[in-house]
Design a protein around this motif. Structure first.
Motif, PDB file in Angstrom:
ATOM      1  N   SER A 157       0.812  -1.219   0.000  1.00 43.50           N
ATOM      2  CA  SER A 157       0.000   0.000   0.000  1.00 43.50           C
ATOM      3  C   SER A 157       0.842   1.265   0.000  1.00 43.50           C
ATOM      4  CB  SER A 157      -0.931   0.008   1.219  1.00 43.50           C
ATOM      5  OG  SER A 157      -0.174  -0.052   2.417  1.00 43.50           O
ATOM      6  N   GLU A 158       2.102   1.156   0.394  1.00 47.72           N
ATOM      7  CA  GLU A 158       2.986   2.324   0.431  1.00 47.72           C
ATOM      8  C   GLU A 158       3.854   2.426  -0.813  1.00 47.72           C
ATOM      9  OE1 GLU A 158       5.172   2.514   4.084  1.00 47.72           O
ATOM     10  OE2 GLU A 158       3.424   1.952   5.281  1.00 47.72           O
ATOM     11  N   GLN A 159       3.641   1.509  -1.775  1.00 42.08           N
ATOM     12  CA  GLN A 159       4.381   1.516  -3.029  1.00 42.08           C
ATOM     13  C   GLN A 159       3.538   2.172  -4.127  1.00 42.08           C
ATOM     14  OE1 GLN A 159       7.427   0.572  -2.856  1.00 42.08           O
ATOM     15  NE2 GLN A 159       7.287  -0.330  -0.823  1.00 42.08           N
ATOM     16  N   PRO A 160       4.165   2.626  -5.202  1.00 46.24           N
ATOM     17  CA  PRO A 160       3.408   3.251  -6.299  1.00 46.24           C
ATOM     18  C   PRO A 160       2.449   2.265  -6.960  1.00 46.24           C
ATOM     19  CG  PRO A 160       5.766   3.699  -6.490  1.00 46.24           C
ATOM     20  CD  PRO A 160       5.614   2.621  -5.465  1.00 46.24           C
ATOM     21  N   TYR A 161       1.250   2.722  -7.278  1.00 50.06           N
ATOM     22  CA  TYR A 161       0.297   1.900  -8.024  1.00 50.06           C
ATOM     23  C   TYR A 161      -0.707   2.825  -8.689  1.00 50.06           C
ATOM     24  CZ  TYR A 161      -2.652   2.547  -3.831  1.00 50.06           C
ATOM     25  OH  TYR A 161      -3.379   3.078  -2.791  1.00 50.06           O
ATOM     26  N   ASN A 162      -1.348   2.343  -9.746  1.00 52.11           N
ATOM     27  CA  ASN A 162      -2.317   3.144 -10.483  1.00 52.11           C
ATOM     28  C   ASN A 162      -3.736   3.006  -9.945  1.00 52.11           C
ATOM     29  OD1 ASN A 162      -0.491   2.176 -13.366  1.00 52.11           O
ATOM     30  ND2 ASN A 162      -0.426   4.193 -12.468  1.00 52.11           N
TER      31      ASN A 162
END
Length: 253
Positions: free
Chosen positions: A160-165
């Motif tokens: 959840s703390e990583q980049p995602y679209n």
């Protein structure tokens, strides 16, 4: 990308030297491979999903040895197992008890490759050495979907703390989607100033050095944690997003 699986196979056989990290999964991909006999070694920076012709997911943590800055993975360029019943052998070899369907939508089981993984810190030391595996699925026209399975250290940074679209919930499990644009060049000097700048600042753009020619493509990725195991699905850019999520449903029961 019409010839996605052929593209991956060709990249796996390419040889590169002095590989430098690049975001891998959520899915940044570093397709800089080092071919040593039948093995390909991949170096990637923190986090992005996928590829590296087939790699996994990274994480960030702080250890006494230094801050985790990347992950190195290596695997054979061929399948270690070719039968679905061999899933149990891959699980025993890696110590990972995973949910591996025989098919994902219209894509059927094609083979399993074992993967050696090690995180790297800012001093280049290898930490958290472990084994993982990937499962290849193929449809009637030869297109592939790859499922990466790994068990990360408890100190890993949450997805959840990583980049995602985008994020969707499937049976109570958050599933994170990303689309990554990839640019493959023979040498970093072949990149424009804008491309170099974007590589540094855009988590969904991957610049990979070591290709014999300039190529551009995009890949789609899903990543989620389920029952103590992290799963990462990778497909070509032609994959329909809704169909892609349905594949995750085949795992998350």
């Amino acid at each position: 990308m019409n010839n996605f699986d052929e593209y991956l196979k060709n990249k796996l056989r390419e040889s590169v030297e002095n590989s430098s990290p690049s975001d891998y999964l959520k899915n940044k991909i570093d397709l800089k491979l080092k071919s040593t006999e039948d093995k390909g070694e991949f170096k990637m920076k923190k986090r992005f999903i996928l590829i590296a012709s087939a790699m996994l997911v990274l994480s960030i943590g702080v250890f006494a040895a230094g801050k985790i800055t990347g992950t190195i993975t290596s695997s054979t360029s061929y399948y270690n197992y070719t039968k679905y019943t061999d899933v149990a052998k891959a699980e025993k070899k890696t110590g990972i008890d995973a949910e591996i369907p025989e098919s994902l939508g219209s894509y059927g089981f094609d083979g399993i490759t074992l993967i050696d993984i090690a995180d790297t810190d800012d001093a280049g030391a290898k930490l958290n050495k472990r084994k993982s595996f990937k499962v290849n699925y193929k449809n009637e026209v030869g297109e592939k979907v790859i499922l990466f399975v790994d068990k990360y250290p408890e100190t890993s940074k949450p997805i959840s703390e990583q980049p995602y679209n985008e994020i969707r919930e499937i049976n109570g499990v958050p599933v994170y989607y990303s689309r990554v644009e990839n640019l493959f060049l023979a040498d970093e000097k072949d990149a424009t100033e804008e491309e170099l700048e974007r590589s540094k600042n855009d988590p969904f753009f991957n610049l990979a050095i070591g290709s014999d020619k300039r190529e551009e493509n995009a890949s789609k990725h899903l990543i989620f944690d389920y029952k103590g195991v992290q799963y990462a699905l990778m497909a070509g850019d032609d994959m329909d997003v809704n169909e892609f999520y349905k594949m995750a449903e085949e795992i998350i029961k």
